[in-house]
Design a protein around this motif. Structure first.
Motif, PDB file in Angstrom:
ATOM      1  N   GLY A 293       0.799  -1.218   0.000  1.00  0.00           N
ATOM      2  CA  GLY A 293       0.000   0.000   0.000  1.00  0.00           C
ATOM      3  C   GLY A 293       0.832   1.269   0.000  1.00  0.00           C
ATOM      4  O   GLY A 293       1.704   1.453   0.840  1.00  0.00           O
ATOM      5  N   THR A 294       0.561   2.124  -0.970  1.00  0.00           N
ATOM      6  CA  THR A 294       1.236   3.409  -1.046  1.00  0.00           C
ATOM      7  C   THR A 294       0.319   4.501  -0.509  1.00  0.00           C
ATOM      8  O   THR A 294      -0.801   4.240  -0.081  1.00  0.00           O
ATOM      9  N   SER A 295       0.810   5.709  -0.547  1.00  0.00           N
ATOM     10  CA  SER A 295       0.058   6.854  -0.030  1.00  0.00           C
ATOM     11  C   SER A 295      -0.336   7.725  -1.216  1.00  0.00           C
ATOM     12  O   SER A 295       0.440   8.568  -1.662  1.00  0.00           O
ATOM     13  N   PRO A 296      -1.531   7.513  -1.781  1.00  0.00           N
ATOM     14  CA  PRO A 296      -1.893   8.205  -3.026  1.00  0.00           C
ATOM     15  C   PRO A 296      -2.072   9.708  -2.846  1.00  0.00           C
ATOM     16  O   PRO A 296      -2.922  10.157  -2.071  1.00  0.00           O
ATOM     17  N   ILE A 297      -1.272  10.464  -3.569  1.00  0.00           N
ATOM     18  CA  ILE A 297      -1.350  11.920  -3.472  1.00  0.00           C
ATOM     19  C   ILE A 297      -2.728  12.415  -3.887  1.00  0.00           C
ATOM     20  O   ILE A 297      -3.217  13.428  -3.372  1.00  0.00           O
ATOM     21  N   LYS A 298      -3.375  11.676  -4.804  1.00  0.00           N
ATOM     22  CA  LYS A 298      -4.691  12.128  -5.255  1.00  0.00           C
ATOM     23  C   LYS A 298      -5.675  12.239  -4.094  1.00  0.00           C
ATOM     24  O   LYS A 298      -6.530  13.120  -4.082  1.00  0.00           O
ATOM     25  N   MET A 299      -5.555  11.365  -3.084  1.00  0.00           N
ATOM     26  CA  MET A 299      -6.473  11.441  -1.947  1.00  0.00           C
ATOM     27  C   MET A 299      -6.332  12.774  -1.221  1.00  0.00           C
ATOM     28  O   MET A 299      -7.332  13.405  -0.836  1.00  0.00           O
ATOM     29  N   PHE A 300      -5.107  13.214  -1.039  1.00  0.00           N
ATOM     30  CA  PHE A 300      -4.874  14.479  -0.340  1.00  0.00           C
ATOM     31  C   PHE A 300      -5.337  15.663  -1.191  1.00  0.00           C
ATOM     32  O   PHE A 300      -5.875  16.642  -0.668  1.00  0.00           O
ATOM     33  N   THR A 301      -5.125  15.553  -2.512  1.00  0.00           N
ATOM     34  CA  THR A 301      -5.592  16.611  -3.410  1.00  0.00           C
ATOM     35  C   THR A 301      -7.116  16.662  -3.434  1.00  0.00           C
ATOM     36  O   THR A 301      -7.719  17.743  -3.386  1.00  0.00           O
ATOM     37  N   TYR A 302      -7.740  15.488  -3.516  1.00  0.00           N
ATOM     38  CA  TYR A 302      -9.204  15.433  -3.478  1.00  0.00           C
ATOM     39  C   TYR A 302      -9.737  16.140  -2.228  1.00  0.00           C
ATOM     40  O   TYR A 302     -10.648  16.970  -2.296  1.00  0.00           O
ATOM     41  N   LEU A 303      -9.176  15.763  -1.077  1.00  0.00           N
ATOM     42  CA  LEU A 303      -9.690  16.311   0.180  1.00  0.00           C
ATOM     43  C   LEU A 303      -9.342  17.786   0.322  1.00  0.00           C
ATOM     44  O   LEU A 303     -10.148  18.572   0.832  1.00  0.00           O
ATOM     45  N   GLY A 304      -8.159  18.166  -0.134  1.00  0.00           N
ATOM     46  CA  GLY A 304      -7.796  19.577  -0.093  1.00  0.00           C
ATOM     47  C   GLY A 304      -8.735  20.433  -0.916  1.00  0.00           C
ATOM     48  O   GLY A 304      -8.941  21.616  -0.622  1.00  0.00           O
ATOM     49  N   SER A 305      -9.326  19.825  -1.946  1.00  0.00           N
ATOM     50  CA  SER A 305     -10.273  20.559  -2.791  1.00  0.00           C
ATOM     51  C   SER A 305     -11.691  20.532  -2.221  1.00  0.00           C
ATOM     52  O   SER A 305     -12.615  21.058  -2.840  1.00  0.00           O
ATOM     53  N   GLY A 306     -11.850  19.891  -1.061  1.00  0.00           N
ATOM     54  CA  GLY A 306     -13.165  19.872  -0.419  1.00  0.00           C
ATOM     55  C   GLY A 306     -14.120  18.846  -0.988  1.00  0.00           C
ATOM     56  O   GLY A 306     -15.341  19.038  -0.946  1.00  0.00           O
ATOM     57  N   SER A 307     -13.597  17.742  -1.492  1.00  0.00           N
ATOM     58  CA  SER A 307     -14.434  16.745  -2.162  1.00  0.00           C
ATOM     59  C   SER A 307     -14.825  15.595  -1.238  1.00  0.00           C
ATOM     60  O   SER A 307     -14.096  15.249  -0.306  1.00  0.00           O
ATOM     61  N   THR A 308     -15.970  14.993  -1.540  1.00  0.00           N
ATOM     62  CA  THR A 308     -16.354  13.717  -0.939  1.00  0.00           C
ATOM     63  C   THR A 308     -15.682  12.613  -1.747  1.00  0.00           C
ATOM     64  O   THR A 308     -15.674  12.652  -2.980  1.00  0.00           O
ATOM     65  N   VAL A 309     -15.111  11.626  -1.055  1.00  0.00           N
ATOM     66  CA  VAL A 309     -14.303  10.607  -1.730  1.00  0.00           C
ATOM     67  C   VAL A 309     -14.762   9.208  -1.319  1.00  0.00           C
ATOM     68  O   VAL A 309     -15.004   8.952  -0.137  1.00  0.00           O
ATOM     69  N   VAL A 310     -14.851   8.316  -2.303  1.00  0.00           N
ATOM     70  CA  VAL A 310     -15.073   6.895  -2.036  1.00  0.00           C
ATOM     71  C   VAL A 310     -13.779   6.167  -2.388  1.00  0.00           C
ATOM     72  O   VAL A 310     -13.273   6.295  -3.509  1.00  0.00           O
ATOM     73  N   THR A 311     -13.242   5.422  -1.432  1.00  0.00           N
ATOM     74  CA  THR A 311     -11.964   4.750  -1.644  1.00  0.00           C
ATOM     75  C   THR A 311     -11.999   3.343  -1.070  1.00  0.00           C
ATOM     76  O   THR A 311     -12.967   2.945  -0.413  1.00  0.00           O
ATOM     77  N   SER A 312     -10.936   2.596  -1.312  1.00  0.00           N
ATOM     78  CA  SER A 312     -10.876   1.197  -0.879  1.00  0.00           C
ATOM     79  C   SER A 312     -10.526   1.090   0.600  1.00  0.00           C
ATOM     80  O   SER A 312      -9.678   1.832   1.107  1.00  0.00           O
ATOM     81  N   ASN A 313     -11.150   0.136   1.251  1.00  0.00           N
ATOM     82  CA  ASN A 313     -10.933  -0.067   2.683  1.00  0.00           C
ATOM     83  C   ASN A 313      -9.677  -0.927   2.889  1.00  0.00           C
ATOM     84  O   ASN A 313      -9.748  -2.104   3.225  1.00  0.00           O
ATOM     85  N   LEU A 314      -8.530  -0.303   2.666  1.00  0.00           N
ATOM     86  CA  LEU A 314      -7.237  -0.973   2.796  1.00  0.00           C
ATOM     87  C   LEU A 314      -6.486  -0.416   3.997  1.00  0.00           C
ATOM     88  O   LEU A 314      -6.745   0.707   4.449  1.00  0.00           O
ATOM     89  N   ALA A 315      -5.523  -1.185   4.482  1.00  0.00           N
ATOM     90  CA  ALA A 315      -4.729  -0.728   5.625  1.00  0.00           C
ATOM     91  C   ALA A 315      -4.016   0.581   5.315  1.00  0.00           C
ATOM     92  O   ALA A 315      -3.894   1.461   6.177  1.00  0.00           O
ATOM     93  N   SER A 316      -3.554   0.720   4.077  1.00  0.00           N
ATOM     94  CA  SER A 316      -2.827   1.935   3.702  1.00  0.00           C
ATOM     95  C   SER A 316      -3.731   3.163   3.659  1.00  0.00           C
ATOM     96  O   SER A 316      -3.243   4.293   3.611  1.00  0.00           O
ATOM     97  N   MET A 317      -5.041   2.955   3.679  1.00  0.00           N
ATOM     98  CA  MET A 317      -5.992   4.067   3.660  1.00  0.00           C
ATOM     99  C   MET A 317      -6.521   4.402   5.055  1.00  0.00           C
ATOM    100  O   MET A 317      -7.362   5.294   5.198  1.00  0.00           O
ATOM    101  N   ALA A 318      -6.049   3.691   6.056  1.00  0.00           N
ATOM    102  CA  ALA A 318      -6.562   3.903   7.414  1.00  0.00           C
ATOM    103  C   ALA A 318      -6.322   5.326   7.905  1.00  0.00           C
ATOM    104  O   ALA A 318      -7.049   5.827   8.764  1.00  0.00           O
ATOM    105  N   ILE A 319      -5.320   5.982   7.358  1.00  0.00           N
ATOM    106  CA  ILE A 319      -5.010   7.353   7.751  1.00  0.00           C
ATOM    107  C   ILE A 319      -6.199   8.291   7.534  1.00  0.00           C
ATOM    108  O   ILE A 319      -6.348   9.306   8.214  1.00  0.00           O
TER     109      ILE A 319
END
Length: 387
Positions: A293-319
């Motif tokens: 599991g990597t740390s996808p930069i897109k997740m941080f960009t999505y959230l920084g833009s104020g978006s609602t996000v649906v993502t995979s329930n993986l250990a690397s996404m627990a953050i």
């Protein structure tokens, strides 16, 4: 602190995520008062790229093995001809970037290594990969400290190299403060439309899992007939994605938006009611590891833009668990993704407004590049003092 930051990434050609990571940390170091020199690969050393940092380019015309070896030789010569000795090296690990570690070890210069992924997950050459792994393990063991973007990468590399896990510090990816500010300003003048648009932005690589959303769309369309899926990016799997769309007969509901220029990212994100990061599961049904599991930069960009996000329930996404703007679905499961996407699409505008501020606040709580650079610098100084 006089620091040389080295990366084998060609910043002229790099996609947004890699480039943002490098510059986010480099500029963060500069804001702390550090004297930073950036050394990177470049297919065209004459190309002008204003990075607001002392930048030296090492010629690498292609990513083939001969050119990577030439890059290593040129890097060695560049370092050997330096007139001043830095306090430390910071090496953003890449499949061809061992020479700076060898040079630093030879000259007794402390050095740190950052890992965003694993060589064995990106290449499969039967004899080059074992050599690269052995060199990376040596690099880890000789380093002053290492950084990994997820606990999974930290644990894997610690075990692989046979070192204590304390040598590694987990520092995830992040987002520019500018993205948050631009998002707030953009929203004032361009309120997010209440249209059922799902968006993805990124490279078309196997671990991205875009096919999961494509296969979820028929289920989504049963409940939300006007739903649309905008896919922004480029990569080797585009023809596969297009074939899947045609096979399912959903061409009317899927739009391939191509590569999004940096100044158009906010516009694209605000077209979408829900964004998605459908990372595939780390292991296949036989228990064979497909990726760490990597740390996808897109997740941080999505959230920084104020978006609602649906993502995979993986250990690397627990953050992202503390963020109420993030909804988790089972990896590689189109039906579960469809259920979560439908739930997200049917939320009220008021709920989206609440989620938007929650998303931005989550990033501001410690995931801007400046904050992450400060964490990195603090850890580096502590390890340098303890040597």
């Amino acid at each position: 602190m006089k620091l040389v930051y080295l990366t084998s990434i060609d910043l002229d050609r790099a996609q947004g995520g890699c480039k943002n990571h490098v510059l986010g940390i480099v500029h963060g170091f500069q804001k702390l008062g550090w004297d930073v020199e950036l050394i990177s690969a470049a297919a065209n050393p004459e190309a002008h790229l204003d990075l607001s940092v002392n930048h030296t380019k090492v010629l690498k015309k292609r990513a083939s093995l001969p050119y990577q070896l030439l890059e290593q030789w040129r890097t060695w010569m560049l370092l050997r001809n330096r007139k001043s000795r830095p306090d430390t090296f910071y090496i953003r690990a890449g499949r061809s970037y061992v020479i700076p570690g060898l040079y630093a070890a030879w000259h007794k210069i402390p050095f740190f290594v950052e890992f965003n992924t694993l060589i064995e997950m990106e290449a499969n050459h039967r004899w080059l990969v074992p050599i690269a792994v052995a060199l990376e393990n040596w690099l880890i063991r000789r380093s002053t400290g290492c950084f990994a973007v997820t606990p999974e990468i930290k644990n894997y590399l610690s075990q692989r190299a046979g070192v204590v896990s304390d040598l590694f510090t987990v520092v995830p990816n992040g987002c520019e403060q500018r993205v948050i500010q631009e998002s707030r300003a953009f929203t004032v003048h361009h309120p997010r439309k209440n249209e059922p648009v799902i968006g993805f932005m990124g490279s078309f690589e196997p671990w991205q899992g875009v096919e999961t959303i494509i296969r979820a769309m028929p289920f989504v369309l049963e409940k939300v007939p006007m739903a649309r899926f905008y896919i922004a990016g480029r990569g080797k799997l585009e023809s596969f994605y297009r074939d899947e769309v045609a096979r399912l007969g959903i061409q009317h509901a899927v739009q391939f938006s191509g590569y999004i220029e940096p100044d158009q990212i906010q516009h694209f994100l605000h077209q979408c009611k829900v964004l998605t990061c459908p990372r595939v599961a780390a292991f296949d049904e036989s228990g064979i590891m497909k990726h760490v599991g990597t740390s996808p930069i897109k997740m941080f960009t999505y959230l920084g833009s104020g978006s609602t996000v649906v993502t995979s329930n993986l250990a690397s996404m627990a953050i992202f668990k503390p963020c109420q703007a993030v909804i988790f679905a089972e990896a590689d499961n189109p039906e579960d993704y469809a259920e979560k996407l439908i739930y997200a699409l049917l939320r009220t505008p008021e709920e989206f407004d609440t989620n938007a501020e929650s998303a931005r606040s989550f990033i501001e709580s410690g995931y801007t590049w400046d904050a992450l650079a400060e964490v990195t610098a603090r850890d580096m100084l502590a390890k340098l003092e303890s040597e």
